[in-house]
Write a protein that holds these residues in place. Structure first.
Motif, PDB file in Angstrom:
ATOM      1  N   PHE A 108       0.827  -1.204   0.000  1.00 23.60           N
ATOM      2  CA  PHE A 108       0.000   0.000   0.000  1.00 23.60           C
ATOM      3  C   PHE A 108       0.865   1.260   0.000  1.00 23.60           C
ATOM      4  O   PHE A 108       0.847   2.061   0.930  1.00 23.60           O
ATOM      5  CB  PHE A 108      -0.984  -0.054   1.164  1.00 23.60           C
ATOM      6  CG  PHE A 108      -1.949  -1.193   1.040  1.00 23.60           C
ATOM      7  CD1 PHE A 108      -2.983  -1.134   0.119  1.00 23.60           C
ATOM      8  CD2 PHE A 108      -1.792  -2.352   1.791  1.00 23.60           C
ATOM      9  CE1 PHE A 108      -3.863  -2.206  -0.032  1.00 23.60           C
ATOM     10  CE2 PHE A 108      -2.667  -3.419   1.639  1.00 23.60           C
ATOM     11  CZ  PHE A 108      -3.704  -3.347   0.731  1.00 23.60           C
ATOM     12  N   LYS A 109       1.608   1.387  -1.102  1.00 23.02           N
ATOM     13  CA  LYS A 109       2.445   2.568  -1.317  1.00 23.02           C
ATOM     14  C   LYS A 109       1.720   3.576  -2.203  1.00 23.02           C
ATOM     15  O   LYS A 109       1.810   4.783  -1.974  1.00 23.02           O
ATOM     16  CB  LYS A 109       3.775   2.152  -1.966  1.00 23.02           C
ATOM     17  CG  LYS A 109       4.697   3.313  -2.307  1.00 23.02           C
ATOM     18  CD  LYS A 109       6.004   2.818  -2.904  1.00 23.02           C
ATOM     19  CE  LYS A 109       6.932   3.979  -3.249  1.00 23.02           C
ATOM     20  NZ  LYS A 109       8.218   3.517  -3.813  1.00 23.02           N
ATOM     21  N   ASP A 201       3.024 -13.981  -9.289  1.00 22.64           N
ATOM     22  CA  ASP A 201       3.439 -14.307  -7.919  1.00 22.64           C
ATOM     23  C   ASP A 201       4.334 -13.227  -7.324  1.00 22.64           C
ATOM     24  O   ASP A 201       4.813 -13.366  -6.197  1.00 22.64           O
ATOM     25  CB  ASP A 201       4.158 -15.657  -7.884  1.00 22.64           C
ATOM     26  CG  ASP A 201       5.379 -15.700  -8.791  1.00 22.64           C
ATOM     27  OD1 ASP A 201       5.676 -14.675  -9.454  1.00 22.64           O
ATOM     28  OD2 ASP A 201       6.034 -16.759  -8.855  1.00 22.64           O
ATOM     29  N   GLY A 202       4.583 -12.149  -8.072  1.00 21.97           N
ATOM     30  CA  GLY A 202       5.423 -11.070  -7.569  1.00 21.97           C
ATOM     31  C   GLY A 202       6.907 -11.272  -7.789  1.00 21.97           C
ATOM     32  O   GLY A 202       7.711 -10.402  -7.462  1.00 21.97           O
ATOM     33  N   ASN A 228       8.816   4.979  -8.892  1.00 23.74           N
ATOM     34  CA  ASN A 228       8.285   5.308  -7.571  1.00 23.74           C
ATOM     35  C   ASN A 228       6.837   4.839  -7.471  1.00 23.74           C
ATOM     36  O   ASN A 228       5.897   5.629  -7.442  1.00 23.74           O
ATOM     37  CB  ASN A 228       8.382   6.817  -7.330  1.00 23.74           C
ATOM     38  CG  ASN A 228       7.975   7.188  -5.904  1.00 23.74           C
ATOM     39  OD1 ASN A 228       8.096   6.375  -4.984  1.00 23.74           O
ATOM     40  ND2 ASN A 228       7.475   8.395  -5.718  1.00 23.74           N
ATOM     41  N   TYR A 229       6.689   3.515  -7.454  1.00 31.70           N
ATOM     42  CA  TYR A 229       5.355   2.920  -7.471  1.00 31.70           C
ATOM     43  C   TYR A 229       5.441   1.498  -6.958  1.00 31.70           C
ATOM     44  O   TYR A 229       6.395   0.780  -7.252  1.00 31.70           O
ATOM     45  CB  TYR A 229       4.807   2.900  -8.911  1.00 31.70           C
ATOM     46  CG  TYR A 229       3.515   2.129  -9.081  1.00 31.70           C
ATOM     47  CD1 TYR A 229       2.286   2.775  -8.971  1.00 31.70           C
ATOM     48  CD2 TYR A 229       3.511   0.760  -9.353  1.00 31.70           C
ATOM     49  CE1 TYR A 229       1.090   2.073  -9.124  1.00 31.70           C
ATOM     50  CE2 TYR A 229       2.321   0.052  -9.506  1.00 31.70           C
ATOM     51  CZ  TYR A 229       1.119   0.718  -9.389  1.00 31.70           C
ATOM     52  OH  TYR A 229      -0.056   0.027  -9.539  1.00 31.70           O
ATOM     53  N   GLU A 230       4.465   1.085  -6.191  1.00 26.87           N
ATOM     54  CA  GLU A 230       4.295  -0.335  -5.887  1.00 26.87           C
ATOM     55  C   GLU A 230       2.916  -0.531  -5.274  1.00 26.87           C
ATOM     56  O   GLU A 230       2.611   0.005  -4.220  1.00 26.87           O
ATOM     57  CB  GLU A 230       5.372  -0.863  -4.933  1.00 26.87           C
ATOM     58  CG  GLU A 230       5.360  -2.380  -4.849  1.00 26.87           C
ATOM     59  CD  GLU A 230       6.532  -2.960  -4.072  1.00 26.87           C
ATOM     60  OE1 GLU A 230       6.933  -4.087  -4.378  1.00 26.87           O
ATOM     61  OE2 GLU A 230       7.022  -2.271  -3.162  1.00 26.87           O
ATOM     62  N   VAL A 233       3.152  -6.596  -5.100  1.00 28.24           N
ATOM     63  CA  VAL A 233       4.537  -6.881  -4.758  1.00 28.24           C
ATOM     64  C   VAL A 233       5.370  -7.114  -6.019  1.00 28.24           C
ATOM     65  O   VAL A 233       4.945  -7.797  -6.950  1.00 28.24           O
ATOM     66  CB  VAL A 233       4.641  -8.098  -3.802  1.00 28.24           C
ATOM     67  CG1 VAL A 233       4.100  -9.358  -4.444  1.00 28.24           C
ATOM     68  CG2 VAL A 233       6.080  -8.313  -3.337  1.00 28.24           C
ATOM     69  N   GLY A 234       6.563  -6.494  -6.077  1.00 26.56           N
ATOM     70  CA  GLY A 234       7.474  -6.693  -7.198  1.00 26.56           C
ATOM     71  C   GLY A 234       7.282  -5.738  -8.350  1.00 26.56           C
ATOM     72  O   GLY A 234       7.917  -5.893  -9.395  1.00 26.56           O
ATOM     73  N   THR A 235       6.417  -4.719  -8.186  1.00 26.04           N
ATOM     74  CA  THR A 235       6.088  -3.842  -9.309  1.00 26.04           C
ATOM     75  C   THR A 235       6.815  -2.499  -9.282  1.00 26.04           C
ATOM     76  O   THR A 235       6.376  -1.533  -9.900  1.00 26.04           O
ATOM     77  CB  THR A 235       4.569  -3.592  -9.380  1.00 26.04           C
ATOM     78  OG1 THR A 235       4.111  -3.065  -8.118  1.00 26.04           O
ATOM     79  CG2 THR A 235       3.816  -4.870  -9.687  1.00 26.04           C
ATOM     80  N   GLY A 236       7.953  -2.426  -8.613  1.00 24.93           N
ATOM     81  CA  GLY A 236       8.672  -1.161  -8.475  1.00 24.93           C
ATOM     82  C   GLY A 236       9.689  -0.870  -9.563  1.00 24.93           C
ATOM     83  O   GLY A 236      10.625  -0.102  -9.335  1.00 24.93           O
TER      84      GLY A 236
END
Length: 246
Positions: A108-109, A201-202, A228-230, A233-236
């Motif tokens: 939750f960023k 699965d991230g 600068n996003y997530e 999980v794993g989407t940065g």
């Protein structure tokens, strides 16, 4: 030039990911695109931008209001708006049910809660459906699917592709990913940006190094760029592609 960034600090990734038996008709807003593609919409005015596998995203509808020459592509375009609305209803219900069942996959960023994300994405779908009805006949929405796009070489200044490549790695093999990436670069006169770099699965796409090596042999430079996003999980991070000579 092709480069590899320092790997991020490892995080514990759950083994159980989202169940994605087919490609979901699921979309996001221009604001969310700006985050995970590191875009400044105000600087895109007058540029030709292609959104590939766009689904019911409102990026194209919103970008056009900024003066962007935006076009969206999806296999379902060409169906009546009522049919697309049904796909939205069914796929959103499935996706948000999974999110609520597997909150450990979420970060939750970018949104404070699943409810906030759902409101934002449903608003995107409503904007899309309204714009699709108004502008499909004008060529703003084109029915097509990777790895073959109906556009001339270098037709777009920027090409975007979100939540298709890598996310569905179990459905599309390495050869398909190589062909799809080459096609995205073919229709771009500048950069291609792909997000995210993980599967359902991230975990980071296991064949990313092999993919980048094959693209390099084809004269395509690649770079993994943090964003600068997530939310999931794993989407940065995103993958940026361009012709090595450019």
């Amino acid at each position: 030039s092709t480069s590899t960034l320092t790997p991020p600090v490892p995080v514990a990734v759950p083994t159980s990911g989202l169940e994605l038996p087919s490609v979901s008709f699921f979309g996001r807003t221009l604001s969310e695109y700006a985050q995970f593609f590191a875009l400044d919409p105000a600087k895109l005015g007058g540029r030709a931008v292609l959104d590939v596998a766009a689904g019911p995203a409102s990026f194209t509808a919103e970008a056009c209001k900024f003066g962007v020459d935006a076009v969206a592509v999806d296999p379902l375009y060409g169906c009546p708006a009522s049919t697309l609305a049904t796909h939205v209803q069914l796929d959103y219900a499935k996706m948000f049910e999974q999110m609520r069942a597997k909150p450990h996959l979420l970060r939750f960023k970018s949104f404070p809660s699943i409810e906030a994300a759902e409101l934002d994405r449903r608003a995107a779908a409503r904007r899309f459906l309204n714009d699709y009805e108004a502008h499909f006949a004008h060529g703003r929405y084109v029915g097509a699917r990777l790895p073959k796009l109906p556009f001339l070489d270098g037709a777009f200044d920027l090409v975007l592709c979100a939540h298709l490549l890598f996310l569905y790695a179990r459905r599309f093999d390495l050869a398909w990913h190589v062909t799809a990436c080459r096609e995205l670069v073919r229709v771009s006169a500048g950069e291609v940006r792909i997000h995210p770099l993980c599967g359902a699965d991230g975990r980071r796409y296991q064949e990313l190094a092999a993919l980048r090596a094959e693209l390099s042999e084809a004269g395509i430079a690649s770079e993994v760029v943090p964003v600068n996003y997530e939310f999931f999980v794993g989407t940065g991070s995103m993958l940026v592609l361009k012709r090595a000579s450019s």
